[in-house]
Design an enzyme around this catalytic site. Sequence first.
Site, PDB file in Angstrom:
ATOM      1  N   LYS A  49       0.831  -1.144   0.062  1.00 44.65           N
ATOM      2  CA  LYS A  49      -0.101  -0.021   0.065  1.00 44.65           C
ATOM      3  C   LYS A  49       0.937   1.043  -0.010  1.00 44.65           C
ATOM      4  O   LYS A  49       0.581   2.345  -0.575  1.00 44.65           O
ATOM      5  CB  LYS A  49      -0.977  -0.171   1.265  1.00 44.65           C
ATOM      6  CG  LYS A  49      -1.870  -1.154   1.335  1.00 44.65           C
ATOM      7  CD  LYS A  49      -2.553  -1.584   0.156  1.00 44.65           C
ATOM      8  CE  LYS A  49      -3.488  -2.990   0.276  1.00 44.65           C
ATOM      9  NZ  LYS A  49      -3.849  -3.524  -0.889  1.00 44.65           N
ATOM     10  N   GLU A  75      -3.672   7.130   7.717  1.00 45.37           N
ATOM     11  CA  GLU A  75      -4.317   8.167   6.695  1.00 45.37           C
ATOM     12  C   GLU A  75      -5.317   8.801   7.414  1.00 45.37           C
ATOM     13  O   GLU A  75      -6.047   8.379   8.134  1.00 45.37           O
ATOM     14  CB  GLU A  75      -4.652   7.282   5.677  1.00 45.37           C
ATOM     15  CG  GLU A  75      -3.626   6.567   4.679  1.00 45.37           C
ATOM     16  CD  GLU A  75      -4.313   6.043   3.460  1.00 45.37           C
ATOM     17  OE1 GLU A  75      -3.551   5.538   2.852  1.00 45.37           O
ATOM     18  OE2 GLU A  75      -5.457   5.737   3.510  1.00 45.37           O
ATOM     19  N   HIS A 109     -16.130  -2.861   7.752  1.00 45.34           N
ATOM     20  CA  HIS A 109     -15.258  -2.504   6.458  1.00 45.34           C
ATOM     21  C   HIS A 109     -15.237  -3.458   5.455  1.00 45.34           C
ATOM     22  O   HIS A 109     -14.534  -3.579   4.639  1.00 45.34           O
ATOM     23  CB  HIS A 109     -14.015  -2.302   6.792  1.00 45.34           C
ATOM     24  CG  HIS A 109     -13.619  -1.174   7.870  1.00 45.34           C
ATOM     25  ND1 HIS A 109     -13.922   0.142   7.880  1.00 45.34           N
ATOM     26  CD2 HIS A 109     -13.344  -1.348   9.222  1.00 45.34           C
ATOM     27  CE1 HIS A 109     -13.823   0.543   9.244  1.00 45.34           C
ATOM     28  NE2 HIS A 109     -13.193  -0.036   9.936  1.00 45.34           N
ATOM     29  N   ARG A 132      -6.853  -8.742  -8.835  1.00 47.51           N
ATOM     30  CA  ARG A 132      -7.327  -9.942  -8.890  1.00 47.51           C
ATOM     31  C   ARG A 132      -8.987  -9.889  -9.364  1.00 47.51           C
ATOM     32  O   ARG A 132      -9.421  -8.390  -9.525  1.00 47.51           O
ATOM     33  CB  ARG A 132      -7.574 -10.737  -7.695  1.00 47.51           C
ATOM     34  CG  ARG A 132      -8.075 -10.014  -6.373  1.00 47.51           C
ATOM     35  CD  ARG A 132      -8.393 -10.670  -5.159  1.00 47.51           C
ATOM     36  NE  ARG A 132      -8.551  -9.883  -4.216  1.00 47.51           N
ATOM     37  CZ  ARG A 132      -9.571  -9.323  -3.897  1.00 47.51           C
ATOM     38  NH1 ARG A 132     -10.776  -9.635  -4.635  1.00 47.51           N
ATOM     39  NH2 ARG A 132      -9.640  -8.523  -2.796  1.00 47.51           N
TER      40      ARG A 132
END
Length: 749
Positions: A159, A245, A280, A338
Amino acid sequence: MRSLKRNSHRLRAIRPPTSFPAPPRIFSAPISTHPSASNDVTSITPIKSLLIANRGEIALRIARTASSMGIRTTTLYTDIDASSQHAKCTPNSLALGPNTKGYLNGPQIIELAKKHGIEALHPGYGFLSENPTFAQACEDAGIVFVGPPPKAMLDMGDKARSKIIMNAAGVPCVPGYHGPEQSVEELRGHAREIGYPVLLKSVKGGGGKGMRIVLKDEEFEAQIASARQEARASFGDGGEVMLVEKYVVRPRHVEVQVFADRYGNCVALGERDCSVQRRHQKILEESPAPVLDDATRHDLWDKARKAALAVDYVGAGTVEFILDKDTGKFYFMEMNTRLQVEHPVSEMVTGTDLVEWQFRVAAGERLPLTQDEIEARIHERGAAIEARIYAENPDKGFFPDSGKLVHLITPKVSEDIRIDAGFVEGDTVSEAYDGMIAKLIVRGRDRETAIRKLELALQEYEVVGLSTNIEFLKRLCRSQAFVEGDVETGFIEKWKDELFERKHISDEVFAQTALGLLTSQTKKTTSGPHGETLGFGEAAAQGSRKFAFQVKRDDAAAETSDEAPEVVQVEVTQRGHSLYNVSVSRSTDASTASPVVYENIISQPGSAVAASHKSQLTTFFPRARIETTLVQDPGAPEKLAVFQLGEKTELTLVQPGWFEKALGLKEAAASVVAPMPCKILRNEVSEGQEVEKGAPLVVIESMKMETVIRSPQKGTVKKLAHKEGDICKAGTVLVLFEDPDATPVAGSE
């Protein structure tokens, strides 16, 4: 930046897959869609044999397309999956052994492919699908990996690295820290600099695992410890490396399905809104995204293609963005390298088969459609929505469930209604793997039509044997905010009072349940210890039977409320052949009730049902004809599931008090038990500690999800039965209290 090439000739329309295999198509000579291309056949190697390195519905879905293309297909299974549908769907299926993590054993899987002369491997989603080391190992072994190049996976899988690449490519990213310094204080300092609230997530994250929202500085240490523990369990070594973040307060989750070939062509097959989530993780996905202007939509597509081309991507991928509802700005979140769980939504609105595209691109073919052709199809085909059918209990914080599917009826499939499922009636949903039972995908000429079709299809579902989210999904379809497209990732929390409102159960439900039980006496008898009939009430004059039903309540309020559960009494008197009087009293004290009485109603058994624990009946009430299916749990006949007018109601047949005492059904020891098979992560209390009702007792892990088990009462902890790392079966005592009078309770979040 390299150009976004486009094709110029149309390939024949590719029919989207349904629940049933399409007629076989032979995967042979490719068709070039580029006038400038020489149709270099030497660079194209058709796939003739395939190993699916996955399980469940995605393995079945891949196998359908492979079969239709004439590809010899082999599946894999662990011991626990030996009787699963995916293990039985092809003539060739290979055993991975007893380890439930066998689908992650890359070296063993590659060795099996080599041993059996298999040319290509499709990883599905999850497991090894985004593992660049595995993809490279396939390549080194001469096996075609049906997925992106290992380097693209490596770039997008990290990430932190992906954010650097995206910024360089002009794709906007959320402000945050993506560096190597990982001490708690270092990360906390960056969180303070960014400003709370912040989002913590693993550099290897996905599916909501290892992700936590930190609202204030005092929570930071506890939240990062929890996130790291979950990330390590889900992603292994390196999963504990965290990004920090800025947390967008009112975000929408909007993603773009991209597809690229090895010739530099890249297209976007529309966007999907996946904002309705719990933990989430997505529940509903739809395309096109609602309430999104065309300028933003095309900008999202453009940035997604740029993201893919920046890493020389090949194959199917999904670029995920956070869209700030307050500012209208969007930010790159991550790229899933994917096929996505929700890919059928894009297939429905574009009329494509993305798995077929994967096979063709992996064989060296060019993309079948241009961006303009795809956009034209989206305009023609309307809107699609996918609902994930999970084994979980929404009323208990979406707590995962497992068990045998003792009864399963699914909606009828059509061109506009598709089901991708991994289970049939009689199968067992194991706690060892993800609890998704099926995906229901519908298409309509517009979004409103699609929502109505989705609700009608959900009303056809009947599932008994474990908890599901089907009733919750029906309520979502009726939510005015959802219908208007006012979605965000906090949608469920924002509208929880409406979505979890306790429903009213009509008198006809109780009447039909009693009539169904009465009818079922001809099929079976539930006997007590001395041969007397139980569960059908006391015999009364004039052929009457009395029943008492307790309404099942699983919501969190029920655990903390002192309100007694509703008990409804029903008396059925047979007046003649198929002719009855039914009295329904909604009070535990029949002497003070004002019962609702249905006189001279005709009730007849429905079509023959082979299973003794099921019955169907049609009853003509004064103002309506009502058809009902009644299912008794074979392992606990007092547990009843009633399907009527598109709704499911769960009841308990109340046994006489004397019978409970005679059999010792009431436990004397106060305890909290494991609600399902699980692993103990940690104990939150100590022996001798006094706790309040609702206090956290134990943190468990099941189906890769952490759940806090809370105290059902105020009391003193007498004993902690298990330590960290212990594996427990469902019903295992976790905590004993000093209080000797309470009943064992299956705790939950």
